[in-house]
Scaffold this active site. Structure first.
Site, PDB file in Angstrom:
ATOM      1  N   THR A  42       0.873  -1.162   0.000  1.00  0.00           N
ATOM      2  CA  THR A  42       0.000   0.000   0.000  1.00  0.00           C
ATOM      3  C   THR A  42       0.917   1.220   0.000  1.00  0.00           C
ATOM      4  O   THR A  42       2.114   1.108   0.201  1.00  0.00           O
ATOM      5  CB  THR A  42      -0.881  -0.058   1.265  1.00  0.00           C
ATOM      6  N   GLY A  50       1.634  -1.311   4.767  1.00  0.00           N
ATOM      7  CA  GLY A  50       2.080  -2.341   5.687  1.00  0.00           C
ATOM      8  C   GLY A  50       1.091  -3.464   5.913  1.00  0.00           C
ATOM      9  O   GLY A  50       1.293  -4.298   6.781  1.00  0.00           O
TER      10      GLY A  50
END
Length: 582
Positions: free
Chosen positions: A384, A476
């Protein structure tokens, strides 16, 4: 025993400097971790070219939303592993003049043909290949609609002004550097299996580009141009939509032109909380991040972390135990609020948090199998990407968006240059079975047509006396929530500036597996003490890539990009429009 270090002493000095409003002396001279400083705007993102584009928009007089939208489109070119047109995400927009914060949900939606058992094989087991790498793994993308929605409602510039820099980047090409090539080469075996990806991002016979060579993306430029000229219709209808549907039909995918045309952005009420006198504003469901950030802070408010000392066994143990309870509740109670009633008020109630805090022993870890989601009365990739923006007027954007895995499913819709997400894996393909990141879900996050999968993305803003003292977020996967939590705790409890806070080693626990993941940099004595308390420790990179901004008063804005991922860059913009890099 209380554990103090030279760095803790420095943070104590920071506390005094903050109180005396003498931040300049501290951050410029007394700290070895120095953020970028500006008296105007600031951009913090994971990719330096995109940061440059956003900063130039601010310098031209654009507001934070203009810059954020320009950055979002630019990352689709310069950070294709996570920046995207074919994914989705969440954006917080804070309007300074109105003192109002809006949550924009542009998360992907399940296609109309999706079913709750679509990833189960004949034996009732989850097919990981289907849920992660097939075309069925792609949800209806929301990024284009989300960015344009923000621009049209809260921006000041035209589509052409904010999109042309990304188009130029795609047409003229980028000079390949190590961060860009490393991301491609690390996943080369998977990527070259798709003919379109191999054609665009590699040379003949799948040979990799070299540093310094120019890479151009004409198909992506064409798609961006259509969006610039036609708005959302340039992506969700017409030629691009035709290519999507044709590719899906020919390869057993689910997304149709009707799915694309019916995609909707949703504005939601932000999640609000408080922590030690600071106001916390974060993203509501289908993000799980906001609720659990506030839940976790409510629990930790019952402990004196600053007295424990950063990096002490007590500090780490209490936070790790808190994380367990957060993720246990996440597994049962979180999902798309348009399809499932999320008990938000109960989860963020301070009395509920206190009842959890009373269960936490400082001397002994509670095994995860002894922690269950609370019974009330009534899944995502590390690739992301997050960015934070503030303008000279104090308007703020905190945005996180994704394709899920790095480069999503690893497939590009031919002729569009658009990588497809594999966000359908973030649903619970089967209750109780973990997704790719070990996150367990249940009926609340089951697959349904038009439903948005649960996410850990956590764009967050912390206010004090009206100033956004922390604008942050991170990639993450399952570790996003704890990464953002560290940034908040380091800022408030340990009085660190945004750079020092990002640089400190982090740790992570998510209930299951019952493992405390710890980055290197903690004391061996601390680790020994944690093991004696029953913590199951594994050395691991435990955090993502926070991109943070801090505005402490009218004249001082600070920005810092996490060093954990190469290519990140924070750039300031002065009141006079000059770009500031250091």
């Amino acid at each position: 025993m209380k554990q103090y270090s030279v760095l803790v002493l420095i943070t104590a000095i920071f506390s005094l400097a903050w109180a005396d409003n003498n931040n300049d002396a501290l951050i410029e001279w007394n700290s070895i971790h120095r953020p970028v400083k500006s008296d105007g705007g600031m951009v913090a993102s994971q990719e330096h070219r995109a940061s440059q584009i956003a900063a130039e928009i601010l310098a031209q007089g654009g507001n934070a939303v203009d810059a954020a939208v320009a950055l979002g489109f630019a990352k689709a070119v310069s950070l294709p592993k996570a920046g995207n047109l074919g994914g989705g995400g969440f954006m917080l927009v804070h309007l300074a003049k109105e003192n109002k914060t809006i949550a924009i949900d542009y998360r992907e939606m399940a296609p109309n043909a999706a079913t709750d058992d679509m990833f189960l094989n004949l034996f009732g087991q989850v097919s990981l290949t289907e849920s992660r790498f097939s075309l069925k793994s792609s949800g209806v993308p929301g990024t284009v609609a989300g960015l344009l929605h923000a621009l049209e409602k809260y921006g000041t510039m035209s589509r052409e002004q904010v999109m042309q820099p990304a188009i130029n980047l795609a047409e003229k090409g980028i000079i390949a550097d190590n961060p860009f090539l490393d991301s491609l080469n690390a996943r080369k075996i998977r990527l070259v299996q798709d003919d379109e990806v191999s054609r665009i991002y590699f040379k003949e016979d799948a040979e990799s580009y070299r540093v310094g060579e120019v890479m151009r993306f004409p198909d992506l430029a064409k798609t961006l141009n259509l969006i610039k000229m036609q708005g959302a219709a340039g992506f969700y209808e017409g030629d691009v939509a035709d290519k999507f549907e044709s590719y899906m039909k020919d390869n057993d995918g689910l997304i149709t032109k009707k799915d694309l045309k019916n995609y909707k952005v949703v504005e939601r009420e932000v999640i609000k909380g408080s922590y030690r006198g600071f106001d916390v504003v974060s993203m509501p469901p289908p993000s799980s991040g906001g609720i659990h950030i506030i839940q976790g802070l409510n629990i930790l408010e019952n402990f004196n972390l600053s007295e424990m000392g950063w990096g002490s066994a007590d500090h780490i143990h209490v936070m790790a135990e808190t994380f367990k309870y957060m993720y246990a509740d996440r597994s049962k109670h979180l999902g798309d609020p348009d399809f499932f009633t999320v008990p938000t008020k109960k989860l963020i109630d301070k009395k509920y948090a206190k009842s959890i805090a009373q269960k936490i022993s400082l001397s002994k870890a509670t095994p995860s199998d002894k922690i269950s989601p609370n019974q009330f009365d009534d899944k995502e990739s590390r690739q992301t990407t997050h960015f934070s923006v503030i303008d000279r007027w104090g308007n703020v954007v905190s945005n996180t968006y994704t394709l899920n895995f790095s480069f999503g499913s690893g497939k590009i819709v031919p002729g569009t240059g658009v990588f497809l997400n594999n966000e359908m894996d973030d649903f619970s393909a089967k209750p109780g079975v973990a997704n790719a990141y070990g996150l367990i879900g249940g009926e609340a996050n089951a697959i349904e047509p038009k439903k948005r999968p649960l996410s850990s993305m956590t764009p967050t803003i912390i206010f004090k006396n009206g100033y956004p003292i922390l604008v942050t977020g991170s990639p993450g996967g399952s570790r996003i929530i704890t990464t953002v939590m560290h940034q908040i705790i380091n800022t408030i409890d340990f009085k660190m500036n945004v750079s020092e806070s990002a640089h400190r080693p982090r740790f992570h626990h998510q209930w299951f597996p019952d493992t405390l993941f710890m980055e290197t940099g903690f004391s061996p004595d601390t680790i020994k003490s944690l093991k004696q308390r029953g913590q199951n420790i594994q050395e691991s990179r435990a955090g993502g890539s926070v991109q943070s901004i801090s505005k402490l008063n009218e004249k001082e804005v600070y920005g810092a990009s996490d060093p954990r991922r190469s290519g990140a860059k924070s750039i300031g913009v002065s009141q006079s429009g000059q770009l500031i890099y250091y």
